[in-house]
Write an enzyme that holds these catalytic residues in place. Structure first.
Site, PDB file in Angstrom:
ATOM      1  N   LYS A 142       0.832  -1.214   0.000  1.00  0.00           N
ATOM      2  CA  LYS A 142       0.000   0.000   0.000  1.00  0.00           C
ATOM      3  C   LYS A 142       0.864   1.262   0.000  1.00  0.00           C
ATOM      4  CE  LYS A 142      -2.328  -1.053   3.760  1.00  0.00           C
ATOM      5  NZ  LYS A 142      -1.949  -2.420   4.141  1.00  0.00           N
ATOM      6  N   ARG A 184      -9.774   0.136   8.828  1.00  0.00           N
ATOM      7  CA  ARG A 184      -9.366  -1.238   9.101  1.00  0.00           C
ATOM      8  C   ARG A 184     -10.433  -2.015   9.844  1.00  0.00           C
ATOM      9  NH1 ARG A 184      -3.511  -0.140   8.764  1.00  0.00           N
ATOM     10  NH2 ARG A 184      -2.386  -2.098   8.804  1.00  0.00           N
ATOM     11  N   ARG A 214      11.528  -6.734   4.970  1.00  0.00           N
ATOM     12  CA  ARG A 214      11.461  -5.304   5.283  1.00  0.00           C
ATOM     13  C   ARG A 214      12.015  -5.052   6.693  1.00  0.00           C
ATOM     14  NH1 ARG A 214       5.693  -2.337   5.026  1.00  0.00           N
ATOM     15  NH2 ARG A 214       5.436  -3.129   7.121  1.00  0.00           N
ATOM     16  N   ARG A 256      11.328  -1.393  12.099  1.00  0.00           N
ATOM     17  CA  ARG A 256       9.979  -1.469  12.672  1.00  0.00           C
ATOM     18  C   ARG A 256       9.866  -2.685  13.578  1.00  0.00           C
ATOM     19  NH1 ARG A 256       5.249  -0.285   8.332  1.00  0.00           N
ATOM     20  NH2 ARG A 256       4.152  -1.578   9.858  1.00  0.00           N
ATOM     21  N   ARG A 302      -0.596  -9.791  12.957  1.00  0.00           N
ATOM     22  CA  ARG A 302      -1.118  -8.701  12.114  1.00  0.00           C
ATOM     23  C   ARG A 302      -1.970  -9.244  10.978  1.00  0.00           C
ATOM     24  NH1 ARG A 302       4.329  -6.136  10.711  1.00  0.00           N
ATOM     25  NH2 ARG A 302       3.177  -4.753   9.325  1.00  0.00           N
TER      26      ARG A 302
END
Ligand code: ADP
Length: 193
Positions: free
Chosen positions: A14, A89, A129, A135, A147
């Site tokens: 996204k 969400r 990532r 993160r 998640r």
């Protein structure tokens, strides 16, 4: 105005595609994930609260997220519209967004563009990532799986709501970045004609 909800599970691309879309159509991106990370980095009360959920891979409560979003939508902008990235969400957030766009912008959501990527590819992408993003929610497979689970239990119903409104469009999120961008551009061009 063109108001796009960019939708898809964590790791579906996204953020990357929002960047392509804002440049192509002169839109303002509002990423709730980025806003939370900004607040966490600066140690604000909102950031501290959000961190307690984000570090576990859970969603931040609706009210907190929605209040933060409203502040962003209210800021003046001279773009052609908005990209909502990471919001809504939940079903509750979907209803909230409809009201926000109507009351503040006197407009409506044009389309919900949904990036489709399989779970195994998502986990792979997020772990990769995590090697460079710093993160905490990308750092281990268990949090990543939480998640994805949150996505299926709480977020997938957002797609149903946009389907009912005839505003839901799926795009294959696996392939070259340019190739996926081209498909998204074509969908936006259809609605902005
Ligand atoms: P990703 O799409 O890769 O999961 P985001 O940057 O969009 O990453 O979001 C990171 C985290 O921020 C989410 O896992 C969640 O905890 C929180 N978050 C972001 N947007 C929302 C939202 N709309 N409602 C609740 N929590 C959110």
């Amino acid at each position: 105005m063109i108001n796009i909800v960019l939708f898809g599970p964590p790791g579906s691309g996204k953020g990357t595609q929002a960047q392509n879309l804002i440049e192509k159509f002169n839109l303002k991106q509002i990423s709730t994930g980025d806003l939370f990370r900004y607040n966490m980095k600066n140690g604000t009360a909102l950031g501290i609260l959000a961190k307690s959920y984000i570090d576990k891979g859970e969603l931040v409560p609706d009210q907190v997220t929605t209040d933060m979003l409203i502040e962003e939508v209210k800021k003046p902008t001279n773009t052609n519209g908005f990209i909502f990235d990471g919001y809504p969400r939940t079903a509750n957030q979907t209803d909230a967004l409809e009201t926000i766009v109507k009351d503040i912008l006197n407009d409506e959501i044009s389309v919900c563009l949904s990036l489709i990527v399989s779970d195994e590819i998502l986990v792979e992408r997020l772990l990769k990532r995590g090697e460079t993003s710093g993160r905490t929610d990308d750092s281990n497979e268990e949090i990543i799986r939480t998640r994805i689970k949150e996505y299926y239990t709480k977020t997938a119903e957002v797609a149903e709501l946009y389907k009912q409104q005839g505003k839901y469009v799926e795009v294959n999120g696996v392939g070259g970045i340019e190739e996926i961008a081209a498909k998204l551009f074509a969908e936006v061009e259809k609605i902005s004609l």
